[in-house]
Design a protein around this motif. Structure first.
Motif, PDB file in Angstrom:
ATOM      1  N   TYR A 125       6.066 -19.602 -12.957  1.00  8.83           N
ATOM      2  CA  TYR A 125       7.103 -19.572 -11.932  1.00  8.83           C
ATOM      3  C   TYR A 125       8.112 -18.474 -12.265  1.00  8.83           C
ATOM      4  O   TYR A 125       8.202 -18.003 -13.390  1.00  8.83           O
ATOM      5  CB  TYR A 125       7.835 -20.913 -11.851  1.00  8.83           C
ATOM      6  CG  TYR A 125       7.039 -22.025 -11.214  1.00  8.83           C
ATOM      7  CD1 TYR A 125       7.329 -22.472  -9.930  1.00  8.83           C
ATOM      8  CD2 TYR A 125       5.990 -22.641 -11.899  1.00  8.83           C
ATOM      9  CE1 TYR A 125       6.597 -23.500  -9.343  1.00  8.83           C
ATOM     10  CE2 TYR A 125       5.258 -23.671 -11.332  1.00  8.83           C
ATOM     11  CZ  TYR A 125       5.575 -24.096 -10.046  1.00  8.83           C
ATOM     12  OH  TYR A 125       4.845 -25.111  -9.473  1.00  8.83           O
ATOM     13  N   GLY A 126       8.903 -18.071 -11.274  1.00  6.97           N
ATOM     14  CA  GLY A 126       9.974 -17.129 -11.518  1.00  6.97           C
ATOM     15  C   GLY A 126       9.782 -15.797 -10.822  1.00  6.97           C
ATOM     16  O   GLY A 126       8.894 -15.624  -9.962  1.00  6.97           O
ATOM     17  N   LYS A 127      10.599 -14.842 -11.198  1.00  2.00           N
ATOM     18  CA  LYS A 127      10.632 -13.536 -10.564  1.00  2.00           C
ATOM     19  C   LYS A 127       9.263 -12.852 -10.621  1.00  2.00           C
ATOM     20  O   LYS A 127       8.618 -12.784 -11.659  1.00  2.00           O
ATOM     21  CB  LYS A 127      11.679 -12.664 -11.263  1.00  2.00           C
ATOM     22  CG  LYS A 127      11.964 -11.366 -10.550  1.00  2.00           C
ATOM     23  CD  LYS A 127      13.091 -10.616 -11.251  1.00  2.00           C
ATOM     24  CE  LYS A 127      13.400  -9.307 -10.535  1.00  2.00           C
ATOM     25  NZ  LYS A 127      14.498  -8.567 -11.207  1.00  2.00           N
TER      26      LYS A 127
ATOM     27  N   THR B 103       6.519 -13.795  -9.190  1.00  2.09           N
ATOM     28  CA  THR B 103       5.368 -14.698  -9.052  1.00  2.09           C
ATOM     29  C   THR B 103       5.263 -15.284  -7.648  1.00  2.09           C
ATOM     30  O   THR B 103       4.234 -15.854  -7.298  1.00  2.09           O
ATOM     31  CB  THR B 103       5.465 -15.862 -10.054  1.00  2.09           C
ATOM     32  OG1 THR B 103       6.600 -16.678  -9.715  1.00  2.09           O
ATOM     33  CG2 THR B 103       5.626 -15.356 -11.477  1.00  2.09           C
TER      34      THR B 103
ATOM     35  N   ARG C 122      15.544 -25.769 -10.277  1.00  5.61           N
ATOM     36  CA  ARG C 122      16.696 -25.631 -11.161  1.00  5.61           C
ATOM     37  C   ARG C 122      17.055 -26.899 -11.936  1.00  5.61           C
ATOM     38  O   ARG C 122      17.682 -26.830 -12.979  1.00  5.61           O
ATOM     39  CB  ARG C 122      17.927 -25.195 -10.343  1.00  5.61           C
ATOM     40  CG  ARG C 122      17.793 -23.809  -9.740  1.00  5.61           C
ATOM     41  CD  ARG C 122      17.680 -22.751 -10.812  1.00  5.61           C
ATOM     42  NE  ARG C 122      17.584 -21.398 -10.251  1.00  5.61           N
ATOM     43  CZ  ARG C 122      17.325 -20.313 -10.965  1.00  5.61           C
ATOM     44  NH1 ARG C 122      17.124 -20.429 -12.263  1.00  5.61           N
ATOM     45  NH2 ARG C 122      17.258 -19.132 -10.399  1.00  5.61           N
TER      46      ARG C 122
ATOM     47  N   TRP D 185       9.619 -23.382 -16.803  1.00  8.05           N
ATOM     48  CA  TRP D 185       8.900 -23.025 -15.580  1.00  8.05           C
ATOM     49  C   TRP D 185       8.266 -21.636 -15.668  1.00  8.05           C
ATOM     50  O   TRP D 185       7.187 -21.406 -15.115  1.00  8.05           O
ATOM     51  CB  TRP D 185       9.831 -23.123 -14.370  1.00  8.05           C
ATOM     52  CG  TRP D 185      10.131 -24.546 -14.009  1.00  8.05           C
ATOM     53  CD1 TRP D 185      11.299 -25.224 -14.185  1.00  8.05           C
ATOM     54  CD2 TRP D 185       9.219 -25.485 -13.429  1.00  8.05           C
ATOM     55  NE1 TRP D 185      11.185 -26.521 -13.760  1.00  8.05           N
ATOM     56  CE2 TRP D 185       9.916 -26.714 -13.275  1.00  8.05           C
ATOM     57  CE3 TRP D 185       7.889 -25.417 -13.017  1.00  8.05           C
ATOM     58  CZ2 TRP D 185       9.325 -27.845 -12.738  1.00  8.05           C
ATOM     59  CZ3 TRP D 185       7.304 -26.560 -12.474  1.00  8.05           C
ATOM     60  CH2 TRP D 185       8.007 -27.745 -12.338  1.00  8.05           C
ATOM     61  N   ARG D 186       8.922 -20.701 -16.344  1.00  4.05           N
ATOM     62  CA  ARG D 186       8.317 -19.368 -16.505  1.00  4.05           C
ATOM     63  C   ARG D 186       7.012 -19.463 -17.279  1.00  4.05           C
ATOM     64  O   ARG D 186       6.054 -18.730 -17.002  1.00  4.05           O
ATOM     65  CB  ARG D 186       9.294 -18.435 -17.227  1.00  4.05           C
ATOM     66  CG  ARG D 186      10.472 -17.994 -16.360  1.00  4.05           C
ATOM     67  CD  ARG D 186      11.221 -16.836 -17.007  1.00  4.05           C
ATOM     68  NE  ARG D 186      12.424 -16.495 -16.263  1.00  4.05           N
ATOM     69  CZ  ARG D 186      13.650 -16.839 -16.631  1.00  4.05           C
ATOM     70  NH1 ARG D 186      13.833 -17.529 -17.767  1.00  4.05           N
ATOM     71  NH2 ARG D 186      14.698 -16.497 -15.906  1.00  4.05           N
TER      72      ARG D 186
ATOM     73  N   ASN E 145      14.554 -22.890 -17.242  1.00  5.75           N
ATOM     74  CA  ASN E 145      13.935 -21.643 -16.774  1.00  5.75           C
ATOM     75  C   ASN E 145      12.745 -21.254 -17.649  1.00  5.75           C
ATOM     76  O   ASN E 145      11.690 -20.832 -17.149  1.00  5.75           O
ATOM     77  CB  ASN E 145      14.960 -20.514 -16.751  1.00  5.75           C
ATOM     78  CG  ASN E 145      15.958 -20.659 -15.612  1.00  5.75           C
ATOM     79  OD1 ASN E 145      15.734 -21.421 -14.680  1.00  5.75           O
ATOM     80  ND2 ASN E 145      17.064 -19.941 -15.689  1.00  5.75           N
TER      81      ASN E 145
ATOM     82  N   ARG F 298       6.839 -17.827  -6.782  1.00  7.02           N
ATOM     83  CA  ARG F 298       7.056 -19.270  -6.938  1.00  7.02           C
ATOM     84  C   ARG F 298       8.446 -19.492  -7.531  1.00  7.02           C
ATOM     85  O   ARG F 298       8.739 -19.074  -8.653  1.00  7.02           O
ATOM     86  CB  ARG F 298       5.989 -19.882  -7.841  1.00  7.02           C
ATOM     87  CG  ARG F 298       4.565 -19.584  -7.378  1.00  7.02           C
ATOM     88  CD  ARG F 298       3.551 -19.934  -8.449  1.00  7.02           C
ATOM     89  NE  ARG F 298       3.309 -21.364  -8.534  1.00  7.02           N
ATOM     90  CZ  ARG F 298       2.580 -21.924  -9.494  1.00  7.02           C
ATOM     91  NH1 ARG F 298       2.052 -21.176 -10.463  1.00  7.02           N
ATOM     92  NH2 ARG F 298       2.379 -23.222  -9.502  1.00  7.02           N
ATOM     93  N   LYS F 299       9.310 -20.098  -6.749  1.00  7.91           N
ATOM     94  CA  LYS F 299      10.700 -20.285  -7.144  1.00  7.91           C
ATOM     95  C   LYS F 299      10.832 -21.358  -8.227  1.00  7.91           C
ATOM     96  O   LYS F 299      10.186 -22.400  -8.182  1.00  7.91           O
ATOM     97  CB  LYS F 299      11.536 -20.681  -5.918  1.00  7.91           C
ATOM     98  CG  LYS F 299      13.029 -20.727  -6.182  1.00  7.91           C
ATOM     99  CD  LYS F 299      13.786 -21.059  -4.901  1.00  7.91           C
ATOM    100  CE  LYS F 299      15.286 -21.124  -5.161  1.00  7.91           C
ATOM    101  NZ  LYS F 299      16.035 -21.449  -3.925  1.00  7.91           N
ATOM    102  N   ILE F 300      11.707 -21.096  -9.212  1.00  6.91           N
ATOM    103  CA  ILE F 300      11.927 -22.039 -10.305  1.00  6.91           C
ATOM    104  C   ILE F 300      12.784 -23.212  -9.829  1.00  6.91           C
ATOM    105  O   ILE F 300      13.890 -23.010  -9.318  1.00  6.91           O
ATOM    106  CB  ILE F 300      12.628 -21.344 -11.494  1.00  6.91           C
ATOM    107  CG1 ILE F 300      11.696 -20.322 -12.144  1.00  6.91           C
ATOM    108  CG2 ILE F 300      13.093 -22.371 -12.526  1.00  6.91           C
ATOM    109  CD1 ILE F 300      12.327 -19.567 -13.293  1.00  6.91           C
TER     110      ILE F 300
END
Length: 654
Positions: free
Chosen positions: A458-460, A462, A468, A453-454, A450, A464-466
């Motif tokens: 990416y992430g909440k 943005t 996994r 990618w952040r 996480n 753009r889904k992280i």
């Protein structure tokens, strides 16, 4: 002058008789630099006084070289280093990263060919004298009325690997290393007790599958044959009696760890008695707030009588108990050091007691290092360490040098054949990348993934889904080579890729730019030739996992070979790119650690100078010794780049 390459360093040795005799023959015979220094230093005066002694000296050299060629090559030679050499830490590190091929060219001229595939270290870097230098029990037949009195088997760490056998290679071998770490620290003989054939949960007697040597009839056994639909297989059946089971089907347990002690108290304790003793130490607990269930460890030594009537204390553990015990009981003790104040140092220096008092202050650390194969000078250097990471790295280097992981002959034979199918040239320089995907990233490494990618948007918030369970392969490559000079117009980097997800990584490679010859080119700068292991049947993962894939133990053995082949190739590459969230990454790192002999020898020389009256005051010697300790790390790392996550794995074996 002739140049000899030794481990991580290129060392020049004068090509005269004294250097060869004292450095190689006598050091190998005695196992310590101190012996070669004392004997070699007085040679010229002996020659002048007595030609008979000179002849005897030559004869001893010839005899020791005979042992040398028959049993292997101890790479510990006696060199004279100075403090200036210790200060050039960057030069030492560059030598540690010198380019190497899989086959050890130094060893190839002298030693057994199979050693290339039995050890994770180049054979010429092994200390093959450990078993001759450390105390080993002399077994006495049970019906003999003589009671052994050496006491070497009175305290035993009994390691039961079976409860941990559902894990992969990396986890199981790390657990074995941790057991060795604990046993040597506690000064106990480490005895491995694998589950016998009749209680094994794995068909064929081992989680590592069945080589042809374990099957009655060998290649004529029914399990070695391909079965066509509707065909009834004919051939031999059954298992070879007394063939190693469990973990010892994979590795040879060294005498310096077991001290040649047998399984303790066999008159009163059978395998299931030991298993019950192990499992009863797990005390179930439950969190009153969350209801989460766990267990705590109540480790109790078993006291019993050996077959000769001696009292024996047995600490019985499997992989899970071992980790709990390490964390709860002895981890802090292993890294504890007694610091000395400046006033104490001044008093000790004035009285000429520096070395002895330092040793006594941290006697446990000194003795532990010796039991891992360290020389006296190395053990003193280890006892002086006060940084936790340096301590774990030093233990890693000693473990690697001792050859603690040695694969069985059938493993070495079959892995050699497997590796030669991979298309990786074994006599040229190459690099390696290990990419772990799947469940490991989704569970144990979730936070690190996480964070990765952040940091890339990416992430909440943005949109753009992280991902996994995914770190792009291009990132591994970039981390390994972004600081290296461009080679797009010259020879390509040869890189072996070990992964549990080869299909997806090959798809990623198809999206990267290629030159006219088909080499992968990144950023118009670096050119690569990527090599993978032999393809697996039906796209089955090539490494062992908890389910084991095919139930057929011959198929399981093939997957075992694929994993060990990857492990050997990763450990011996010039550059390794990986991460420490993976058991593989942590295990490979252990075998890429090398003692900084320049620094250790420099400290040893200052200590020797302190004892020579008139050469320099003791206080000045201590000042130089402290300076030497600060100019470089006590342990060097052979070419390693961390792709993502933490930069140090912490204690080895976890």
């Amino acid at each position: 002058r002739r140049q000899y390459k030794r481990g991580d360093y290129d060392s020049d040795i004068n090509g005269d008789c004294s250097a060869v005799s004292s450095s190689s023959s006598l050091s190998f015979l005695g196992g310590h630099r101190g012996l070669s220094s004392r004997v070699g230093g007085g040679r010229s005066s002996l020659v002048k006084k007595n030609s008979f002694v000179y002849g005897l000296f030559i004869l001893c050299g010839i005899m020791s070289y005979t042992v040398f060629f028959m049993d292997g090559w101890n790479y510990h030679h006696h060199y004279s280093y100075d403090l200036a050499a210790a200060a050039t830490s960057s030069d030492q590190q560059s030598n540690a990263n010198r380019q190497l091929s899989f086959l050890d060219s130094i060893w190839s001229d002298y030693g057994k060919e199979s050693f290339h595939f039995e050890y994770l270290l180049p054979p010429s870097e092994l200390d093959l004298t450990v078993s001759r230098r450390l105390p080993i029990h002399t077994p006495v037949p049970p019906d003999d009325h003589v009671t052994p009195d050496d006491g070497l088997c009175d305290d035993v760490l009994l390691f039961l690997p079976d409860s941990f056998s559902r894990n992969g290679h990396g986890s199981q071998l790390n657990s074995y290393i941790l057991a060795a770490e604990v046993a040597t620290y506690l000064n106990k003989a480490m005895v491995v007790h694998d589950a016998p054939q009749w209680v094994q949960k794995y068909k064929g007697g081992s989680q590592f599958g069945c080589p042809k040597d374990s099957l009655v009839g060998g290649e004529n056994h029914v399990m070695m044959r391909e079965q066509k639909e509707g065909e009834k297989l004919k051939g031999s059946r059954g298992w070879v009696p007394n063939f190693p089971t469990g973990l010892e089907r994979l590795i040879q347990h060294p005498d310096w760890l077991s001290r040649k002690c047998s399984i303790p108290c066999q008159d009163d304790f059978k395998y299931w008695d030991w298993e019950n003793s192990r499992s009863k130490q797990q005390i179930p607990i439950e969190d009153p707030e969350t209801g989460k269930k766990d267990w705590t460890l109540d480790l109790q030594e078993v006291k019993c009588k050996s077959s000769h009537g001696r009292d024996t204390n047995v600490l019985v553990v499997g992989g899970y108990e071992l980790r709990k015990y390490f964390d709860q009981e002895i981890k802090e003790k292993m890294v504890h050091r007694v610091p000395s104040s400046p006033i104490d140092d001044a008093i000790e220096s004035a009285n000429g007691q520096d070395d002895q008092d330092d040793k006594n202050d941290n006697q446990d650390a000194y003795d532990w290092a010796v039991r891992l194969g360290a020389s006296s000078t190395e053990a003193k250097a280890f006892a002086d360490l006060d940084q936790e990471e340096d301590i774990w790295d030093f233990v890693s280097a000693l473990m690697a040098r001792s050859g603690i992981i040695r694969f069985q002959p059938w493993i070495a034979r079959d892995v050699e054949a497997f590796i030669k199918k991979a298309g990786l040239p074994l006599n040229v320089d190459y690099d390696s990348i290990h990419v772990r995907r799947g469940d490991k990233l989704e569970q144990e490494s979730k936070r690190e993934v996480n964070n990765f990618w952040r940091s890339r948007g990416y992430g909440k918030g943005t949109g753009r889904k992280i991902p996994r369970n995914y770190i792009p392969f291009s990132h591994y490559v970039g981390q390994g080579y972004h600081k290296k000079p461009c080679n797009a117009d010259s020879e390509a980097h040869l890189v072996y890729v070990a992964t549990d997800d080869p299909r997806v990584i090959k798809q990623e490679l198809t999206g990267m730019k290629k030159d006219d010859l088909g080499f992968t080119v990144m950023n118009k700068c670096h050119k690569f030739s990527f090599v993978f292991g032999p393809p697996t049947k039906d796209d089955v993962p090539s490494h062992l996992n908890s389910e084991g894939g095919h139930r057929n133990c011959v198929d399981r053995y093939k997957r075992n070979l694929a994993g060990i082949a990857d492990l050997l190739i990763l450990a011996k590459s010039s550059l390794f790119v990986g991460e420490f969230n993976s058991n593989w990454g942590r295990l490979v790192r252990v075998f890429r650690m090398r003692l900084n002999d320049d620094l250790i020898a420099a400290n040893g020389e200052v200590e020797d100078a302190d004892s020579d009256e008139g050469e320099q005051p003791a206080a000045e010697g201590e000042k130089r010794r402290r300076a030497a300790r600060t100019v470089a790390h006590p342990v060097l790392t052979k070419g390693l780049k961390v792709a993502w996550g933490k930069t140090h794995p912490g204690p080895l074996g976890l």
